[in-house]
Scaffold this active site. Structure first.
Site, short mmCIF file in Angstrom:
data_model
loop_
_atom_site.label_atom_id
_atom_site.label_comp_id
_atom_site.label_asym_id
_atom_site.label_seq_id
_atom_site.Cartn_x
_atom_site.Cartn_y
_atom_site.Cartn_z
N ALA A 267 21.22 45.36 5.85
CA ALA A 267 20.04 44.63 6.34
C ALA A 267 19.38 43.95 5.15
O ALA A 267 18.23 44.21 4.82
CB ALA A 267 19.09 45.59 7.02
N SER A 268 20.14 43.10 4.48
CA SER A 268 19.67 42.52 3.23
C SER A 268 18.90 41.23 3.43
O SER A 268 18.39 40.65 2.48
CB SER A 268 20.84 42.26 2.29
OG SER A 268 21.80 41.45 2.92
N THR A 269 18.80 40.73 4.65
CA THR A 269 18.02 39.54 4.95
C THR A 269 16.96 39.90 5.98
O THR A 269 17.25 40.60 6.95
CB THR A 269 18.90 38.41 5.50
OG1 THR A 269 19.95 38.13 4.57
CG2 THR A 269 18.09 37.14 5.72
N ALA A 270 15.75 39.42 5.76
CA ALA A 270 14.65 39.71 6.69
C ALA A 270 13.93 38.41 7.02
O ALA A 270 13.89 37.48 6.23
CB ALA A 270 13.68 40.70 6.06
N SER B 238 16.20 36.84 1.47
CA SER B 238 17.46 37.57 1.38
C SER B 238 17.72 38.02 -0.04
O SER B 238 17.51 37.27 -1.00
CB SER B 238 18.62 36.69 1.85
OG SER B 238 19.85 37.35 1.65
#
Length: 240
Positions: free
Chosen positions: A57-60, A77
């Site tokens: 879950a490296s992009t928000a 990210s």
């Protein structure tokens, strides 16, 4: 060993296989110390009671609108991580060189200093009636296709924002061998429509993380505020 309540379907089995292989390729196989990485993986699985495999879950994404009609959409990210933070901010710097969909020519093919492409597409919009929209999503090369589908349902087909986000999705996927197929979520009506394309179809379970995690916020023409969050990833809404 007790039998499961229902046998796995072929697509469910394929989904599990992909999770396992993605975790191995993205974590264990590139670790500097395989023994340490292996023990860490086993500890992670044990802590989860075997309920599932961790996912990246490296992009928000965050979407915000306020009572005055200001709209802001931010996608951030860290990718696979560069090992650095931006001074004074605590923000992790991305290492986009590790993202193959942004490096179609191969690693280190670009000259140092070349600005790289990005799939991220934080979006704001306004309507003549005074409504405002902020929307976006993580999801690598599925970002644009996920957003296009949600915006189509919301802006053109009349669904509410949450309903537009919840509807099943598809993605045109170009494979390494040069072939093209349509990845899609399990849905009979969607499959029937896609069959007319003549392209091979590849099914994912409903609300699969593969298809992004769209988050949006709306200030309606009457001043009311609403928001929508994607069940495909960890997400939340707040209206106040």
């Amino acid at each position: 060993m007790a039998a499961s309540k229902e046998p796995l379907t072929t697509s469910e089995m394929a989904h599990i296989m992909r999770q396992v292989l993605d975790l191995r390729l993205g974590t264990v196989d590139i670790a500097p110390d395989l023994e340490v990485a292996g023990h860490g993986l086993l500890e992670t699985i044990a802590s989860m009671d075997g309920l599932g495999m961790p996912t990246t879950a490296s992009t928000a994404h965050v979407s915000v609108v306020d009572n005055d009609g200001m709209a802001c959409a931010i996608t951030a990210s860290s990718g696979y991580g560069s090992g650095m933070t931006i001074a004074g901010t605590g923000m992790l710097a991305n290492n986009a060189l590790g993202e193959p969909e942004l490096n179609r020519l191969g690693l280190h093919a670009l000259k140092p200093g070349t600005r790289m492409a990005s799939n991220m597409a934080p979006t704001t919009g306004m309507h003549a009636d005074g409504s405002r929209l902020a929307i976006g999503t993580p999801g690598a090369d599925r970002i644009t296709t996920a957003l296009a589908q949600v915006l189509w349902h919301f802006c053109q087909s009349g669904q509410g924002l949450q309903e537009a986000i919840d509807l099943p999705r598809m993605h045109i996927r170009h494979l390494d061998d040069g072939s093209v197929r349509i990845d899609h979520e399990q849905d009979e009506a969607l499959v029937a429509d896609l069959a007319a394309t003549g392209l091979p179809l590849h099914e994912h379970p409903p609300h699969a993380m593969f298809f992004g995690g769209v988050g949006g916020a709306v200030r309606h023409s009457d001043g009311a505020l609403s928001a929508g969050a994607d069940p495909r990833r960890a997400s939340a809404t707040a209206v106040g």
